[in-house]
Motif scaffolding. Structure first.
Motif, mmCIF file in Angstrom:
data_model
loop_
_atom_site.group_PDB
_atom_site.id
_atom_site.type_symbol
_atom_site.label_atom_id
_atom_site.label_comp_id
_atom_site.label_asym_id
_atom_site.label_seq_id
_atom_site.Cartn_x
_atom_site.Cartn_y
_atom_site.Cartn_z
ATOM 1 N N LEU A 57 -3.904 9.692 4.900
ATOM 2 C CA LEU A 57 -3.135 8.901 3.958
ATOM 3 C C LEU A 57 -3.976 8.522 2.744
ATOM 4 N N ILE A 58 -5.213 8.096 2.969
ATOM 5 C CA ILE A 58 -6.068 7.638 1.874
ATOM 6 C C ILE A 58 -6.591 8.816 1.048
ATOM 7 N N MET A 93 0.814 -1.211 0.000
ATOM 8 C CA MET A 93 0.000 0.000 0.000
ATOM 9 C C MET A 93 0.856 1.272 0.000
ATOM 10 N N LEU A 94 2.053 1.198 0.596
ATOM 11 C CA LEU A 94 2.903 2.374 0.769
ATOM 12 C C LEU A 94 4.017 2.466 -0.261
ATOM 13 N N ARG A 95 4.171 1.444 -1.059
ATOM 14 C CA ARG A 95 5.310 1.395 -1.973
ATOM 15 C C ARG A 95 5.265 2.551 -2.977
ATOM 16 N N ALA A 126 -5.369 5.997 -2.704
ATOM 17 C CA ALA A 126 -6.810 5.880 -2.948
ATOM 18 C C ALA A 126 -7.106 4.887 -4.065
ATOM 19 N N GLU A 127 -6.299 4.924 -5.138
ATOM 20 C CA GLU A 127 -6.487 3.978 -6.238
ATOM 21 C C GLU A 127 -6.268 2.546 -5.766
ATOM 22 N N ARG A 128 -5.238 2.342 -4.960
ATOM 23 C CA ARG A 128 -4.957 0.993 -4.459
ATOM 24 C C ARG A 128 -6.080 0.491 -3.568
ATOM 25 N N VAL A 129 -6.624 1.372 -2.733
ATOM 26 C CA VAL A 129 -7.732 0.974 -1.858
ATOM 27 C C VAL A 129 -8.964 0.613 -2.682
ATOM 28 N N LEU A 130 -9.258 1.391 -3.704
ATOM 29 C CA LEU A 130 -10.414 1.102 -4.559
ATOM 30 C C LEU A 130 -10.253 -0.229 -5.279
ATOM 31 N N LYS A 131 -9.063 -0.477 -5.827
ATOM 32 C CA LYS A 131 -8.833 -1.752 -6.513
ATOM 33 C C LYS A 131 -8.941 -2.920 -5.545
ATOM 34 N N ARG A 132 -8.448 -2.725 -4.341
ATOM 35 C CA ARG A 132 -8.549 -3.776 -3.333
ATOM 36 C C ARG A 132 -10.011 -4.043 -2.998
ATOM 37 N N MET A 133 -10.819 -2.991 -2.882
ATOM 38 C CA MET A 133 -12.242 -3.173 -2.566
ATOM 39 C C MET A 133 -12.965 -3.932 -3.667
#
Length: 259
Positions: free
Chosen positions: A138-139, A36-38, A146-153
């Motif tokens: 952060l999000i 998530m942080l990379r 935010a993009e990573r969180v959406l893709k994960r969801m």
């Protein structure tokens, strides 16, 4: 970026039952190893590093309780966790696993509602905690996060849909085969495998059956050469036959003459 994380001095998040074990010493973590942080800019990484604390939890400890407050975004640094829920009848159902590098607890960070499921440690695990205000910053302030969180969801929604379909299968053996089918990945070289095979008890609560049924189902696959046990993984030698077993209305079981 590497940072030294202090141990958290508060009780384990949302945990009110089993003890969390001895408090860990401060540890050094490479934040770039957390997907998530990379790739985030140094200022953001420093912001996260200043806010994180670390906690060690013992096997079987509830890390989060369904209905508990969403005070932190959490990252699994080491160990293994399982997401579980409780049916209307009070039966525990395993939903998915959390592996090192994964984050969890984001839903409550985003919608400010209580935790939607419980999370239990399958083994001794090390967790980093980011408080809600810093997690929201952060999000919301980093488009990449935010993009990573959406893709994960979206991936979680698809997995949940597949899982509901598995639970709807009437035959317990078929549910086990379908669950194994969902775990398969294609490794380099084209070999189809199931890495880090869950324990039989973990699979049993995921498909609402007994550990003995899971054992018989897996043994039936091994006897037919469809899968081969290799330490903590299964090698799927006949992927098409595993798929057929998961799809059959009357799948074979150990001792069955159906081939």
């Amino acid at each position: 970026m590497t940072t030294t994380l202090p141990p958290d001095s508060t009780p384990a998040p949302d945990s009110s039952s089993a003890p969390a074990g001895p408090k860990p010493d401060a540890i050094t973590v490479n934040l770039h190893n957390i997907p998530m942080l990379r790739g985030l800019d140094p200022e953001t990484m420093s912001f996260v590093a200043r806010s994180l604390t670390v906690k060690r939890v013992g096997k079987g400890v509830h890390v989060l309780h369904k209905g508990g407050p969403g005070d932190h975004l959490l990252f699994l640094l080491a160990g293994r966790l399982q997401v579980v829920d409780i049916t209307m009848e009070g039966k525990e159902i395993g939903l998915s696993f959390i592996e090192p590098g994964d984050y969890f607890g984001e839903l409550s960070i985003i919608d400010d509602l209580p935790r939607s499921a419980s999370i239990v440690a399958c083994e001794v695990s090390l967790i980093a905690l980011l408080p809600r205000p810093q997690a929201q910053a952060l999000i919301y302030k980093n488009p990449l996060v935010a993009e990573r969180v959406l893709k994960r969801m979206t991936a979680s929604l698809r997995a949940s849909s597949n899982y509901r379909a598995i639970l709807g299968l009437p035959n317990a053996f078929q549910r086990v085969y379908a669950l194994l089918q969902q775990f398969t990945i294609t490794a380099p070289g084209g070999l189809v495998v199931i890495e880090k095979l869950p324990t039989q008890q973990e699979m049993a609560i995921m498909v609402n059956t007994s550990r003995e049924t899971v054992s018989r189902a897996v043994q039936g696959l091994i006897q037919r050469g469809i899968v081969e046990k290799d330490l903590r993984r299964l090698i799927v030698r006949k992927p098409a036959e595993l798929l057929a077993a998961a799809s059959a209305e009357q799948p074979f079981s150990a001792g069955s003459l159906i081939r």
